[in-house]
Design an enzyme around this catalytic site. Structure first.
Site, PDB file in Angstrom:
ATOM      1  N   GLU A   1       0.858  -1.187   0.000  1.00  0.00           N
ATOM      2  CA  GLU A   1       0.000   0.000   0.000  1.00  0.00           C
ATOM      3  C   GLU A   1       0.892   1.235   0.000  1.00  0.00           C
ATOM      4  O   GLU A   1       1.952   1.247   0.635  1.00  0.00           O
ATOM      5  CB  GLU A   1      -0.896   0.007   1.234  1.00  0.00           C
ATOM      6  CG  GLU A   1      -2.110  -0.846   1.051  1.00  0.00           C
ATOM      7  CD  GLU A   1      -3.023  -0.823   2.259  1.00  0.00           C
ATOM      8  OE1 GLU A   1      -3.101   0.204   2.940  1.00  0.00           O
ATOM      9  OE2 GLU A   1      -3.647  -1.861   2.506  1.00  0.00           O
TER      10      GLU A   1
ATOM     11  N   CYS B   1      -2.561  -6.715   6.008  1.00  0.00           N
ATOM     12  CA  CYS B   1      -1.984  -7.972   5.493  1.00  0.00           C
ATOM     13  C   CYS B   1      -1.212  -8.770   6.534  1.00  0.00           C
ATOM     14  O   CYS B   1      -1.577  -9.897   6.849  1.00  0.00           O
ATOM     15  CB  CYS B   1      -1.093  -7.659   4.304  1.00  0.00           C
ATOM     16  SG  CYS B   1      -1.950  -6.738   3.040  1.00  0.00           S
TER      17      CYS B   1
ATOM     18  N   PHE C   1      13.212  -3.918   5.607  1.00  0.00           N
ATOM     19  CA  PHE C   1      12.388  -4.520   6.655  1.00  0.00           C
ATOM     20  C   PHE C   1      13.166  -4.798   7.939  1.00  0.00           C
ATOM     21  O   PHE C   1      12.879  -5.733   8.675  1.00  0.00           O
ATOM     22  CB  PHE C   1      11.644  -5.765   6.138  1.00  0.00           C
ATOM     23  CG  PHE C   1      10.439  -5.355   5.345  1.00  0.00           C
ATOM     24  CD1 PHE C   1      10.580  -4.787   4.086  1.00  0.00           C
ATOM     25  CD2 PHE C   1       9.162  -5.476   5.869  1.00  0.00           C
ATOM     26  CE1 PHE C   1       9.472  -4.337   3.375  1.00  0.00           C
ATOM     27  CE2 PHE C   1       8.049  -5.037   5.166  1.00  0.00           C
ATOM     28  CZ  PHE C   1       8.211  -4.471   3.921  1.00  0.00           C
TER      29      PHE C   1
ATOM     30  N   ARG D   1      -6.210   0.177   9.275  1.00  0.00           N
ATOM     31  CA  ARG D   1      -6.528  -1.173   9.736  1.00  0.00           C
ATOM     32  C   ARG D   1      -5.332  -1.757  10.494  1.00  0.00           C
ATOM     33  O   ARG D   1      -4.204  -1.741   9.996  1.00  0.00           O
ATOM     34  CB  ARG D   1      -6.898  -2.069   8.547  1.00  0.00           C
ATOM     35  CG  ARG D   1      -8.294  -1.763   8.018  1.00  0.00           C
ATOM     36  CD  ARG D   1      -8.620  -2.582   6.805  1.00  0.00           C
ATOM     37  NE  ARG D   1      -7.837  -2.195   5.656  1.00  0.00           N
ATOM     38  CZ  ARG D   1      -7.857  -2.841   4.483  1.00  0.00           C
ATOM     39  NH1 ARG D   1      -8.603  -3.900   4.346  1.00  0.00           N
ATOM     40  NH2 ARG D   1      -7.139  -2.407   3.471  1.00  0.00           N
TER      41      ARG D   1
ATOM     42  N   LYS E   1       1.153   2.801   8.204  1.00  0.00           N
ATOM     43  CA  LYS E   1       2.488   3.144   7.703  1.00  0.00           C
ATOM     44  C   LYS E   1       2.333   4.418   6.880  1.00  0.00           C
ATOM     45  O   LYS E   1       1.199   4.799   6.531  1.00  0.00           O
ATOM     46  CB  LYS E   1       3.080   2.008   6.872  1.00  0.00           C
ATOM     47  CG  LYS E   1       2.332   1.751   5.583  1.00  0.00           C
ATOM     48  CD  LYS E   1       3.094   0.780   4.714  1.00  0.00           C
ATOM     49  CE  LYS E   1       2.437   0.656   3.359  1.00  0.00           C
ATOM     50  NZ  LYS E   1       3.130  -0.251   2.475  1.00  0.00           N
TER      51      LYS E   1
ATOM     52  N   LYS F   1       3.001 -16.893  -1.240  1.00  0.00           N
ATOM     53  CA  LYS F   1       2.416 -15.629  -0.775  1.00  0.00           C
ATOM     54  C   LYS F   1       2.451 -15.537   0.756  1.00  0.00           C
ATOM     55  O   LYS F   1       2.887 -14.540   1.333  1.00  0.00           O
ATOM     56  CB  LYS F   1       0.981 -15.510  -1.299  1.00  0.00           C
ATOM     57  CG  LYS F   1       0.166 -14.415  -0.686  1.00  0.00           C
ATOM     58  CD  LYS F   1       0.677 -13.037  -1.055  1.00  0.00           C
ATOM     59  CE  LYS F   1       0.130 -11.983  -0.123  1.00  0.00           C
ATOM     60  NZ  LYS F   1       0.319 -10.646  -0.561  1.00  0.00           N
TER      61      LYS F   1
ATOM     62  N   ALA G   1      13.267  -0.981  13.161  1.00  0.00           N
ATOM     63  CA  ALA G   1      12.634  -1.287  14.452  1.00  0.00           C
ATOM     64  C   ALA G   1      11.589  -0.224  14.738  1.00  0.00           C
ATOM     65  O   ALA G   1      11.669   0.897  14.237  1.00  0.00           O
ATOM     66  CB  ALA G   1      13.699  -1.301  15.538  1.00  0.00           C
TER      67      ALA G   1
HETATM   68  C1  UGA Z   1       2.681  -6.101   2.709  1.00  0.00           C
HETATM   69  C2  UGA Z   1       3.827  -6.645   1.849  1.00  0.00           C
HETATM   70  O1  UGA Z   1       4.985  -5.819   1.997  1.00  0.00           O
HETATM   71  C3  UGA Z   1       3.425  -6.714   0.377  1.00  0.00           C
HETATM   72  O2  UGA Z   1       4.466  -7.333  -0.380  1.00  0.00           O
HETATM   73  C4  UGA Z   1       2.138  -7.540   0.251  1.00  0.00           C
HETATM   74  O3  UGA Z   1       1.681  -7.579  -1.084  1.00  0.00           O
HETATM   75  C5  UGA Z   1       1.052  -6.934   1.114  1.00  0.00           C
HETATM   76  O4  UGA Z   1       1.511  -6.884   2.486  1.00  0.00           O
HETATM   77  C6  UGA Z   1      -0.166  -7.811   1.014  1.00  0.00           C
HETATM   78  O5  UGA Z   1      -0.117  -8.974   1.422  1.00  0.00           O
HETATM   79  O6  UGA Z   1      -1.160  -7.361   0.420  1.00  0.00           O
HETATM   80  P1  UGA Z   1       1.757  -3.625   3.229  1.00  0.00           P
HETATM   81  O7  UGA Z   1       0.844  -4.289   4.216  1.00  0.00           O
HETATM   82  O8  UGA Z   1       1.201  -2.633   2.287  1.00  0.00           O
HETATM   83  O9  UGA Z   1       2.473  -4.745   2.305  1.00  0.00           O
HETATM   84  O10 UGA Z   1       2.876  -2.887   4.067  1.00  0.00           O
HETATM   85  P2  UGA Z   1       4.422  -3.052   4.380  1.00  0.00           P
HETATM   86  O11 UGA Z   1       5.160  -1.967   3.726  1.00  0.00           O
HETATM   87  O12 UGA Z   1       4.893  -4.426   4.149  1.00  0.00           O
HETATM   88  O13 UGA Z   1       4.415  -2.764   5.958  1.00  0.00           O
HETATM   89  C7  UGA Z   1       3.692  -3.618   6.849  1.00  0.00           C
HETATM   90  C8  UGA Z   1       3.901  -3.190   8.283  1.00  0.00           C
HETATM   91  O14 UGA Z   1       5.240  -3.440   8.699  1.00  0.00           O
HETATM   92  C9  UGA Z   1       3.677  -1.686   8.521  1.00  0.00           C
HETATM   93  O15 UGA Z   1       2.954  -1.521   9.723  1.00  0.00           O
HETATM   94  C10 UGA Z   1       5.064  -1.105   8.648  1.00  0.00           C
HETATM   95  O16 UGA Z   1       5.123   0.026   9.480  1.00  0.00           O
HETATM   96  C11 UGA Z   1       5.802  -2.283   9.293  1.00  0.00           C
HETATM   97  N1  UGA Z   1       7.259  -2.265   9.031  1.00  0.00           N
HETATM   98  C12 UGA Z   1       7.733  -2.420   7.754  1.00  0.00           C
HETATM   99  C13 UGA Z   1       8.149  -2.119  10.082  1.00  0.00           C
HETATM  100  O17 UGA Z   1       7.736  -1.986  11.265  1.00  0.00           O
HETATM  101  N2  UGA Z   1       9.498  -2.138   9.825  1.00  0.00           N
HETATM  102  C14 UGA Z   1       9.989  -2.297   8.565  1.00  0.00           C
HETATM  103  O18 UGA Z   1      11.236  -2.311   8.415  1.00  0.00           O
HETATM  104  C15 UGA Z   1       9.089  -2.438   7.508  1.00  0.00           C
END
Ligand code: UGA
Length: 453
Positions: free
Chosen positions: A162, A272, A261, A339, A332, A215, A264
């Site tokens: 997203e 997701c 990723f 959500r 994020k 996935k 922290a």
């Molecule tokens: C995630 C996956 O990254 C996508 O590849 C996937 O397609 C999607 O889920 C899905 O299944 O539809 P998304 O939920 O949009 O994408 O967000 P992310 O960027 O992955 O972040 C997820 C959560 O992890 C956020 O709350 C973010 O703040 C947290 N996060 C991410 C961290 O706390 N640290 C990080 O280093 C990266």
């Protein structure tokens, strides 16, 4: 060669997918069961915030390469292949609720009965391994009166993030095609070849079950990576001069690990990771497996909220009655989606402790109001949010928050104190005010340098 594509479910996945296909020589018909959403999209308005999507939607509507409907009959008549992008939420026990996928496949099947030509069905919603070959094929066979070969079936996971949806659809790392027979896979591959042209990404063609597992494993691995660095952050907080940001930078330099990723913070939220991690745990149980690693990944994620509450409490010497400014509400940056937002979870905990909460977010105020109601004060500017408060917590790392100088906190707040839960500030610059951060060890009083590098 497929030229006309249907997309079912016009949410965070389906709408960007529709618009991008429509912008690259496909005729797209999008369907959503929600009439209000259909009407909104018809007017060129996006029901979700996604960078660049509004402009692209207007363009494809104007060029008449994209139209919207709520009729399955129209969709099946006017397309040769269709992507199912409906939601797969969680049941109360953590397992996946397949209701919307089932409904979409049933509706499609009934219309397919009257279709004289081959039709390819591509499932893009996240579903447990085995679902395409068992449940979905069974519904199609029973309700359409056709057999595989008269229709095609693939599972094709999506990996878009997203906030970066368009970028991820135009330039994906890879394409995974889980196909039930050779013909279905070849047709889907041709669709992607037409879409990507010269810059076709690496592609893996496999069974639907492998693709479904890929996935889940992908999302669960990324959530594990975040929980791992959050575990390290807890260690850092107990070690003088330690800083998880530097540790992440260091281990991320190992190509086998990578820096992505490893930020922290408050942990992973969104529509997701939380649902997929829980569903995976449940899926393991159904197979007779106790996936202890996944349990720990969830526990660490929860512990980060308690960790933040502890730090906040010690910064302001008791949370009750203190005014706390929360910067960032979306799960994020780059999205209005709240959500399973960690920020909202944190706010709910702070409210239980009797704090008075003021909130700011560049995009998510409206959606947050739907959850928090009148329990907090909503601020349209950062300044308004910070004014006269006792503590500011950075809960979502929107770029504009990085630009706030320490002087602004000093000038506006009643008692300047900052808790950086997304590690956006250089601790050295905040030494003149009360400052704490997740994953930052205590600084011995007689030391001022040597933290970084
Ligand atoms: C995630 C996956 O990254 C996508 O590849 C996937 O397609 C999607 O889920 C899905 O299944 O539809 P998304 O939920 O949009 O994408 O967000 P992310 O960027 O992955 O972040 C997820 C959560 O992890 C956020 O709350 C973010 O703040 C947290 N996060 C991410 C961290 O706390 N640290 C990080 O280093 C990266």
């Amino acid at each position: 060669m497929v030229e006309k594509i249907g997309v079912i479910g016009l949410g965070y996945v389906g709408l960007p997918l529709s618009c991008t296909f429509a912008s690259r020589s496909f005729k797209v018909i999008g369907l959503d069961a929600d009439i209000e959403k259909v009407e909104l999209i018809q007017k060129g308005k996006t029901p979700v915030y996604e960078e660049g999507l509004g402009e692209l939607l207007k363009k494809v509507l104007q060029e008449k390469t994209f139209k919207v409907t709520s009729s399955y009959r129209e969709l099946v008549e006017e397309s040769e292949a269709c992507f199912i992008c409906v939601g797969t939420p969680s049941n109360p026990d953590g397992s996946v609720d397949l209701r919307y996928v089932r409904e979409a496949v049933e509706m499609l099947s009934e219309c397919l009965m009257r279709k004289n030509s081959y039709f390819l069905i591509v499932i893009r919603s996240t579903i447990p391994p085995g679902t395409t070959c068992n449940l979905i094929k069974k519904i199609l066979d029973e309700k359409s009166g056709k057999t595989l070969g008269e229709y095609g079936l693939c599972f094709n996971p999506e990996f878009l993030r997203e906030g970066k949806a368009l970028q991820d659809i135009f330039n994906p790392d890879r394409i995974i095609i889980g196909t039930i027979d050779q013909k279905s896979g070849e047709i889907l591959l041709d669709i992607y070849k037409k879409f990507h042209g010269e810059s076709m990404p690496p592609t893996l063609i496999t069974s639907p079950t492998n693709a479904e597992l890929i996935k889940y494993a992908n999302n669960v691995f990324l959530a594990t990576k975040i929980s791992f660095i959050n575990m390290i952050s807890q260690i850092c907080q107990r070690l003088p001069n330690a800083d998880v940001s530097v540790v992440a930078e260091g281990i991320g330099m190992d190509k086998r690990i990578g820096r992505d990723f490893l930020n922290a913070g408050l942990g992973w939220g969104g529509s997701c990771f939380p649902k997929d991690v829980k569903a995976f745990l449940k899926f393991g149980q159904e197979l007779g497996l106790h996936l202890k690693l996944i349990e720990s990944v969830i526990e660490i994620n929860e512990a980060q909220i308690e960790n933040a509450i502890r730090l906040a409490d010690s910064l302001v010497d008791g949370l009750e009655g203190k005014t706390i400014s929360i910067l960032g509400l979306s799960f994020k940056p780059g999205t209005d989606d709240v959500r399973e937002s960690r920020s909202i979870r944190l706010i709910e905990e702070l409210l239980k402790h009797g704090s008075v909460i003021k909130v700011h977010d560049p995009k998510a105020l409206k959606k947050a109001r739907g959850i928090l109601g009148d329990k907090v004060e909503y601020c349209l500017t950062i300044e308004e949010c910070l004014r006269d408060s006792d503590l500011c917590i950075i809960a979502t790392e929107w770029p504009e928050y990085r630009e706030i100088d320490v002087e602004i906190f000093e000038k506006l707040m009643r008692n300047p104190a900052v808790l950086d839960c997304r590690r956006i500030y250089d601790p050295e610059k905040f030494r003149r005010i009360k400052f704490s951060a997740l994953g930052l060890g205590p600084i011995p009083v007689d030391q001022s340098a040597g933290r970084r590098g």
